[in-house]
Scaffold this motif. Structure first.
Motif, PDB file in Angstrom:
ATOM      1  N   VAL A   1      -4.452  13.397  -4.331  1.00 37.82           N
ATOM      2  CA  VAL A   1      -3.194  12.707  -4.027  1.00 37.82           C
ATOM      3  C   VAL A   1      -2.389  12.509  -5.304  1.00 37.82           C
ATOM      4  O   VAL A   1      -1.163  12.700  -5.329  1.00 37.82           O
ATOM      5  CB  VAL A   1      -3.468  11.351  -3.350  1.00 37.82           C
ATOM      6  N   LEU A   2      -3.068  12.150  -6.372  1.00 38.86           N
ATOM      7  CA  LEU A   2      -2.380  11.914  -7.641  1.00 38.86           C
ATOM      8  C   LEU A   2      -1.786  13.212  -8.193  1.00 38.86           C
ATOM      9  O   LEU A   2      -0.706  13.197  -8.801  1.00 38.86           O
ATOM     10  CB  LEU A   2      -3.344  11.289  -8.651  1.00 38.86           C
ATOM     11  N   ALA A   3      -2.478  14.322  -7.972  1.00 37.64           N
ATOM     12  CA  ALA A   3      -1.932  15.611  -8.398  1.00 37.64           C
ATOM     13  C   ALA A   3      -0.663  15.927  -7.602  1.00 37.64           C
ATOM     14  O   ALA A   3       0.337  16.400  -8.164  1.00 37.64           O
ATOM     15  CB  ALA A   3      -2.968  16.711  -8.200  1.00 37.64           C
TER      16      ALA A   3
ATOM     17  N   THR B   1      -6.254  17.646 -15.173  1.00 38.36           N
ATOM     18  CA  THR B   1      -5.135  18.143 -15.982  1.00 38.36           C
ATOM     19  C   THR B   1      -3.821  18.154 -15.195  1.00 38.36           C
ATOM     20  O   THR B   1      -2.744  18.109 -15.799  1.00 38.36           O
ATOM     21  CB  THR B   1      -5.425  19.566 -16.499  1.00 38.36           C
ATOM     22  N   LYS B   2      -3.882  18.219 -13.879  1.00 38.58           N
ATOM     23  CA  LYS B   2      -2.667  18.271 -13.079  1.00 38.58           C
ATOM     24  C   LYS B   2      -2.073  16.898 -12.786  1.00 38.58           C
ATOM     25  O   LYS B   2      -1.009  16.787 -12.172  1.00 38.58           O
ATOM     26  CB  LYS B   2      -2.940  18.999 -11.755  1.00 38.58           C
ATOM     27  N   LEU B   3      -2.744  15.863 -13.224  1.00 37.68           N
ATOM     28  CA  LEU B   3      -2.243  14.507 -12.993  1.00 37.68           C
ATOM     29  C   LEU B   3      -1.232  14.126 -14.068  1.00 37.68           C
ATOM     30  O   LEU B   3      -1.186  14.722 -15.151  1.00 37.68           O
ATOM     31  CB  LEU B   3      -3.401  13.506 -12.993  1.00 37.68           C
ATOM     32  N   SER B   4      -0.449  13.121 -13.793  1.00 38.84           N
ATOM     33  CA  SER B   4       0.518  12.636 -14.781  1.00 38.84           C
ATOM     34  C   SER B   4      -0.220  12.033 -15.969  1.00 38.84           C
ATOM     35  O   SER B   4      -1.395  11.660 -15.873  1.00 38.84           O
ATOM     36  CB  SER B   4       1.419  11.576 -14.157  1.00 38.84           C
ATOM     37  N   VAL B   5       0.486  11.927 -17.074  1.00 39.73           N
ATOM     38  CA  VAL B   5      -0.115  11.352 -18.287  1.00 39.73           C
ATOM     39  C   VAL B   5      -0.610   9.933 -18.004  1.00 39.73           C
ATOM     40  O   VAL B   5      -1.706   9.543 -18.420  1.00 39.73           O
ATOM     41  CB  VAL B   5       0.905  11.347 -19.439  1.00 39.73           C
ATOM     42  N   ALA B   6       0.200   9.162 -17.283  1.00 40.28           N
ATOM     43  CA  ALA B   6      -0.171   7.774 -16.991  1.00 40.28           C
ATOM     44  C   ALA B   6      -1.429   7.701 -16.119  1.00 40.28           C
ATOM     45  O   ALA B   6      -2.329   6.882 -16.369  1.00 40.28           O
ATOM     46  CB  ALA B   6       0.984   7.057 -16.294  1.00 40.28           C
ATOM     47  N   ASP B   7      -1.506   8.556 -15.095  1.00 34.16           N
ATOM     48  CA  ASP B   7      -2.674   8.521 -14.206  1.00 34.16           C
ATOM     49  C   ASP B   7      -3.933   9.002 -14.913  1.00 34.16           C
ATOM     50  O   ASP B   7      -5.029   8.467 -14.693  1.00 34.16           O
ATOM     51  CB  ASP B   7      -2.410   9.367 -12.955  1.00 34.16           C
ATOM     52  N   LYS B   8      -3.796   9.988 -15.776  1.00 28.73           N
ATOM     53  CA  LYS B   8      -4.956  10.440 -16.553  1.00 28.73           C
ATOM     54  C   LYS B   8      -5.449   9.324 -17.468  1.00 28.73           C
ATOM     55  O   LYS B   8      -6.666   9.133 -17.621  1.00 28.73           O
ATOM     56  CB  LYS B   8      -4.587  11.681 -17.379  1.00 28.73           C
TER      57      LYS B   8
ATOM     58  N   MET C   1       0.841  -1.190   0.000  1.00 31.76           N
ATOM     59  CA  MET C   1       0.000   0.000   0.000  1.00 31.76           C
ATOM     60  C   MET C   1       0.885   1.252   0.000  1.00 31.76           C
ATOM     61  O   MET C   1       1.801   1.378   0.802  1.00 31.76           O
ATOM     62  CB  MET C   1      -0.899   0.013   1.242  1.00 31.76           C
ATOM     63  N   ALA C   2       0.593   2.170  -0.909  1.00 28.11           N
ATOM     64  CA  ALA C   2       1.352   3.413  -0.968  1.00 28.11           C
ATOM     65  C   ALA C   2       1.061   4.255   0.272  1.00 28.11           C
ATOM     66  O   ALA C   2      -0.084   4.367   0.711  1.00 28.11           O
ATOM     67  CB  ALA C   2       0.987   4.184  -2.235  1.00 28.11           C
ATOM     68  N   ASP C   3       2.119   4.852   0.844  1.00 24.42           N
ATOM     69  CA  ASP C   3       1.956   5.634   2.077  1.00 24.42           C
ATOM     70  C   ASP C   3       0.961   6.772   1.918  1.00 24.42           C
ATOM     71  O   ASP C   3       0.204   7.091   2.843  1.00 24.42           O
ATOM     72  CB  ASP C   3       3.309   6.184   2.526  1.00 24.42           C
ATOM     73  N   ASP C   4       0.956   7.414   0.752  1.00 20.06           N
ATOM     74  CA  ASP C   4       0.066   8.564   0.574  1.00 20.06           C
ATOM     75  C   ASP C   4      -1.395   8.159   0.362  1.00 20.06           C
ATOM     76  O   ASP C   4      -2.279   9.020   0.248  1.00 20.06           O
ATOM     77  CB  ASP C   4       0.550   9.456  -0.575  1.00 20.06           C
ATOM     78  N   LEU C   5      -1.665   6.855   0.306  1.00 18.18           N
ATOM     79  CA  LEU C   5      -3.043   6.381   0.153  1.00 18.18           C
ATOM     80  C   LEU C   5      -3.580   5.719   1.421  1.00 18.18           C
ATOM     81  O   LEU C   5      -4.687   5.182   1.421  1.00 18.18           O
ATOM     82  CB  LEU C   5      -3.143   5.395  -1.016  1.00 18.18           C
TER      83      LEU C   5
END
Length: 236
Positions: free
Chosen positions: A82-84, A114-121, A1-5
């Motif tokens: 979080v993703l941003a 729009t502020k998310l990474s290309v992969a996350d979008k 699990m990612a810490d920021d989640l």
């Protein structure tokens, strides 16, 4: 699990716990007069088996259902924030998009990430977050938007299984998905003497949207929780 989640996962677990508690409350309500079953004989000698609302659904169930739906939907917005942050951006004007159509998602929904990474979008777009592409996600979104006016009803009344001894069924067993009211609604009619044993498939349900009508409330909320958890796990 990612810490920021971590907190995101905790919020989903909180929702699951609330659903569990609400399930017990619904069961208690159903066992204590939620609906009434009666039979009447008409002038022709036919017996009509009817069902009607016994007492209103407790407000606490409605409040909890709305709170859980809202928290799950808000959790997705928090995920987008979080993703941003992962992409080195602020969370201003960042939301998890859910649109009425693919066209609206393309024109407006994409702006929210729009502020998310290309992969996350791309991952979010792959979920088809609009009504026809992801009906359950859209139902969660609609349920949250309308939570202040959301009604819960007893629905899906019908005989789930039965055993007959003697007699003749005059009308088929009726399954109706409309809400139970204080007015009697006939389930079946019969003539002649016989004994019947059966279960009525009645449960608490959202009154809308139509996609959810007739589905047990607990099952729907668990589906919402499973969906949100699955989405979050895409970014762990």
């Amino acid at each position: 699990m990612a810490d920021d989640l971590t907190e995101i996962h905790e919020r989903v677990r909180w929702c699951r716990n609330q659903i569990l508690f609400m399930g017990a409350e619904i069961e208690l309500y159903m066992l204590n007069g939620a609906y009434l079953v009666s039979s009447e004989v008409d002038v022709g000698g036919r017996t009509h088996l009817s069902v009607q609302l016994g007492k209103p659904i407790p407000a606490s169930i409605r409040i909890t259902a709305g709170s859980v739906a809202h928290e799950l939907r808000a959790t997705l917005d928090s995920l987008a924030c979080v993703l941003a942050a992962r992409n080195g951006q602020t969370a201003d004007n960042v939301y998890f998009p859910v649109s009425k159509s693919a066209a609206i998602f393309a024109a407006d929904g994409q702006k929210k990430i729009t502020k998310l990474s290309v992969a996350d979008k791309a991952t979010i777009a792959s979920l088809n977050p609009y009504a026809e592409g992801n009906p359950m996600l859209f139902a969660l979104h609609e349920t949250d938007l309308m939570r202040k006016h959301r009604r819960l009803v007893l629905t899906s009344a019908g005989v789930s299984h039965f055993a007959l001894t003697g007699g003749t069924i005059v009308s088929p067993i009726i399954k109706f998905e409309g809400p139970l009211t204080h007015v009697k609604q006939t389930i079946m009619s019969y003539e002649g003497g016989f004994n019947m044993q059966g279960n009525l498939a009645i449960d608490v349900s959202f009154a809308e949207p139509k996609f959810l009508v007739g589905r047990p409330l607990i099952a729907v909320l668990n589906d919402f929780a499973n969906l949100v958890q699955a989405i979050v796990e895409l970014f762990d």
